[in-house]
Design an enzyme around this catalytic site. Structure first.
Site, PDB file in Angstrom:
ATOM      1  N   LYS A  77       0.841  -1.199   0.000  1.00  0.00           N
ATOM      2  CA  LYS A  77       0.000   0.000   0.000  1.00  0.00           C
ATOM      3  C   LYS A  77       0.877   1.249   0.000  1.00  0.00           C
ATOM      4  O   LYS A  77       1.933   1.287   0.657  1.00  0.00           O
ATOM      5  CB  LYS A  77      -0.915  -0.021   1.239  1.00  0.00           C
ATOM      6  CG  LYS A  77      -1.935   1.108   1.290  1.00  0.00           C
ATOM      7  CD  LYS A  77      -2.852   0.964   2.508  1.00  0.00           C
ATOM      8  CE  LYS A  77      -3.873   2.084   2.566  1.00  0.00           C
ATOM      9  NZ  LYS A  77      -4.808   1.949   3.715  1.00  0.00           N
ATOM     10  N   SER A 157      -9.825   2.377   2.789  1.00  0.00           N
ATOM     11  CA  SER A 157      -8.883   3.061   1.923  1.00  0.00           C
ATOM     12  C   SER A 157      -7.918   2.124   1.195  1.00  0.00           C
ATOM     13  O   SER A 157      -7.284   2.506   0.219  1.00  0.00           O
ATOM     14  CB  SER A 157      -8.056   4.053   2.751  1.00  0.00           C
ATOM     15  OG  SER A 157      -7.225   3.367   3.697  1.00  0.00           O
ATOM     16  N   SER A 181     -10.372   0.162   7.095  1.00  0.00           N
ATOM     17  CA  SER A 181      -9.770   0.254   5.764  1.00  0.00           C
ATOM     18  C   SER A 181      -9.081  -1.008   5.269  1.00  0.00           C
ATOM     19  O   SER A 181      -8.622  -1.044   4.128  1.00  0.00           O
ATOM     20  CB  SER A 181      -8.774   1.423   5.728  1.00  0.00           C
ATOM     21  OG  SER A 181      -9.458   2.649   5.764  1.00  0.00           O
TER      22      SER A 181
END
Length: 495
Positions: A77, A157, A181
């Site tokens: 990420k 997210s 998330s």
């Protein structure tokens, strides 16, 4: 089965037998990434670095020095600092930033022999539930509704991580979870997402959103893979003052699937208005499956759950406004061009106006408001008191002998991209109703894919565990995974 479709456990076993190499796995994933640009899940491909790391991993395996993660290709990420690799937190304000340091989580993974394929898309500064606030543009789910070609959100997210794992672009990925998330995008994409106990994985080197809530975790294809990857990610870190100085158990060894005698709580407050009928049905079916597996199912009450969303959306923006104040155009990242006669304050204002997207600006302003002199006691201080009550609710339930709590991961399946963009942002915030409580209480939680909606989209069930008892939580999740038998995959329409 193509090599990029393997699980971590399957790949590990084949690597140990010498039937495949890390180089083979890495090339398969890089090829898959090349053919999946439509998904916009991968923002930076580190092909040369991946090939070098795969070569080193193969040498390590040949030397008999391999760990369970050696040679496994991963996506990272964009919130994790990786030395000399662009790390933007999907924000224009960090455009061109390449850290000269490595996050503790990624350093642990590289030490275990894992291979980095590249950086993955996300909501800007991890603020969002649909991956639509990203400066890179939205990531797109590999799933589609039955009979429709409309793009679906992979959640947020960690939307890029979820999409990449679900589309077999990598064998697994890192995510972060501040209010859901990891778990929400995992539920939306038919993957497994584990949020460990706060402090289990170091936060050092991860771009901060809300420091008392952020926690890194694995996003994988199976519960076993989550157990394997967490073992490599976790550990005490003196660089993080909130890192727990506790031994890291063998999480995989705990996966017996035997949950006879375990007490599973079903929280009545999670039956909220507007919850999808598909989600409600799945929850009932999951409850029945755990009971059939030998668990004792009991109704429980978490009375302060109704205050969790407003509490979260006071505390998280407050911490965000403090953390993001460092982005001023002075030391690194974007700096606005000034006109003649403009000074330092103008530079701050213009830099932040140009660099931060609308969702980040909204949360920073909200956070600054609740921390201001006239409202600190009325909002922030009161929210911290309610947070303590939410934590006490869980403590009381666990003290009564409950081993884990079963609840939905999301109130609905994934929605079409753009469906909430013009709506009141509160509508999107309501999607976090089942996930934010864990972050406020610092507890571990895992989303397990358990079925499909009436339109053929994945749905996940969430298990909540006792603090630092991830091994027990993973075993319960493993039993649920085995009982549901979910194996659906998205059609590869993007290739």
């Amino acid at each position: 089965m193509a090599l990029n479709e393997l699980t971590i456990a399957q790949a590990r076993d084949l690597l140990a037998k010498g039937e495949v190499t890390s180089a083979d796995l890495t090339e398969a994933c890089l090829t898959a990434i090349e053919s999946a640009t439509t998904l916009n899940a991968v923002t930076t491909v580190t092909a040369d670095k991946a090939r070098e790391m795969a070569k080193a991993a193969d040498a390590r395996i040949s030397a008999g020095d391999a760990t369970a993660m050696t040679g496994i290709p991963l996506g990272i990420k964009d919130l994790f600092a990786v030395e000399d690799v662009p790390t933007q937190a999907a924000s224009n304000i960090l455009g061109g930033f390449k850290p000269r340091y490595e996050s503790t989580v990624t350093r642990n993974l590289w030490a275990s022999g894992a291979v980095m394929l590249g950086k993955l898309n996300m909501d800007e500064f991890a603020m969002g539930s649909s991956n639509e606030s990203s400066a890179y543009g939205p990531a797109i789910s590999p799933w589609r509704e039955d009979g429709s070609d409309a793009a679906i959100t992979p959640g947020g997210s960690s939307g890029g991580s979820a999409a990449a794992v679900a589309a077999d672009l990598c064998l697994a990925a890192t995510g972060t979870d501040t209010g859901g998330s990891i778990r929400q995008p995992a539920a939306f994409t038919g993957t497994v997402g584990l949020k460990p106990t706060y402090g289990r994985c170091s936060r050092w080197g991860i771009v901060a959103f809300a420091s008392s809530l952020d926690q890194a975790g694995p996003m994988t294809k199976t519960v076993r893979d989550a157990a394997i990857m967490l073992g490599a990610m976790a550990g005490h870190d003196p660089m993080d003052s909130t890192s727990a100085d506790l031994p890291v158990p063998d999480f995989e060894a705990a996966l017996t699937g035997d949950i006879r005698g375990k007490k599973i709580g079903i929280p009545r407050e999670y039956r909220v208005e507007g919850m999808s009928a598909s989600v409600d049905t799945l929850w009932a079916e999951g409850t029945a499956k755990l009971r059939d597996a030998g668990a004792e199912v009991v109704d429980i009450s978490l009375p302060h759950t109704k205050h969790a969303l407003p509490t979260y959306y006071i505390i998280a923006p407050a911490e965000a406004s403090s953390n993001l104040s460092r982005y001023d155009g002075v030391k690194y990242g974007h700096r606005a061009t000034l006109s003649a006669g403009e000074g330092i304050n103008d530079m701050y204002e213009k830099t932040r106006a140009e660099g931060f997207g609308p969702e980040v600006q909204r949360r920073v302003m909200l956070g600054a408001y609740v921390l201001s002199a006239g409202y600190y006691d009325a909002y922030y201080k009161k929210a911290q008191r309610v947070r303590a009550l939410i934590k006490q609710d869980f403590e009381a339930v666990f003290a009564d002998g409950v081993d884990a709590i079963l609840a939905p991961a999301t109130p609905s399946p994934a929605w079409q991209l753009g469906a909430m963009k013009s709506a009141d942002p509160v509508e999107m915030y309501l999607q976090d109703v089942f996930t934010v409580t864990l972050n406020l209480a610092g507890l571990p939680g895992i989303s397990v894919p358990a079925g499909l909606s009436s339109k053929g989209l994945p749905l996940g069930l969430q298990l909540i565990g006792r603090p630092f008892e991830e091994a027990d939580l993973l075993n319960t999740a493993y039993a649920l995974e085995q009982a549901t038998g979910f194996s659906a995959k998205a059609d590869k329409w993007w290739t």
